[in-house]
Design a protein around this motif. Structure first.
Motif, short mmCIF file in Angstrom:
data_model
loop_
_atom_site.label_atom_id
_atom_site.label_comp_id
_atom_site.label_asym_id
_atom_site.label_seq_id
_atom_site.Cartn_x
_atom_site.Cartn_y
_atom_site.Cartn_z
N ASN A 29 0.48 -8.90 3.48
CA ASN A 29 0.73 -7.69 4.28
C ASN A 29 1.17 -6.53 3.40
OD1 ASN A 29 0.05 -8.93 6.71
ND2 ASN A 29 2.14 -9.62 7.07
N GLN A 36 -3.85 0.59 1.93
CA GLN A 36 -3.99 1.66 2.90
C GLN A 36 -3.42 2.96 2.36
OE1 GLN A 36 -2.00 -0.18 6.21
NE2 GLN A 36 -3.92 -0.69 7.23
N ASP A 46 -9.90 1.23 11.07
CA ASP A 46 -10.08 -0.13 11.60
C ASP A 46 -10.66 -1.10 10.57
OD1 ASP A 46 -12.58 1.09 11.61
OD2 ASP A 46 -13.22 0.10 13.45
N LYS A 49 -7.64 -3.64 7.55
CA LYS A 49 -6.70 -4.47 8.29
C LYS A 49 -6.90 -5.91 7.86
CE LYS A 49 -6.35 -1.54 12.32
NZ LYS A 49 -6.54 -1.41 13.75
N ARG A 50 -5.88 -6.70 8.09
CA ARG A 50 -5.93 -8.10 7.68
C ARG A 50 -7.03 -8.87 8.40
NH1 ARG A 50 -0.71 -11.87 6.59
NH2 ARG A 50 -1.85 -13.69 5.85
#
Length: 126
Positions: A29, A36, A46, A49-50
């Protein structure tokens, strides 16, 4: 009364065991947050993201390799980015191959300690 205590203790153990993620969650994370911040809208929100990433962890968490899938294709992804743990934080590594092959550490020849695709852990044969 004793049986109730045993039952509640067992239930608590199951609940706590089910709540845990993997030991690399915080690191992954953190790296996604760094990525980002670095890209600052270079990609659509979008996509970074993980649940849109391919993540591989090597050497007990010392190295993490990550790539994000291109929304226009299930197989294509943006270049791999490599991070190395230095002290308590991860820093992006320079001069690493964007296609994930032939890196100077030989990671492409190792089996990762942990791997996930689009937020779901894959089962690895170690």
């Amino acid at each position: 009364m004793r049986n109730v205590f045993i039952f509640l203790s067992l239930m608590m153990m199951f609940v706590l065991a089910g709540c845990g993620g993997n030991k690399y969650d915080d690191a992954i994370n953190n790296i996604i947050d760094q990525y980002q911040d670095k890209t600052e809208k270079a990609y659509e929100d979008d996509q970074i993201k993980r649940d849109n990433a391919l993540v591989m962890v090597y050497d007990g968490g010392k190295y993490i390799q990550i790539a994000f899938y291109n929304k226009n294709s299930e197989r294509d992804y943006y270049p791999y980015v490599y991070y190395e743990k230095l002290g308590d934080k991860y820093e992006e590594m320079n001069n690493m191959p964007p296609d994930g092959t032939g890196d100077r550490l030989g990671l492409d020849e190792k089996t990762p300690d942990y791997e996930e695709v689009k937020g779901k852990e894959t089962k690895l044969d170690n």
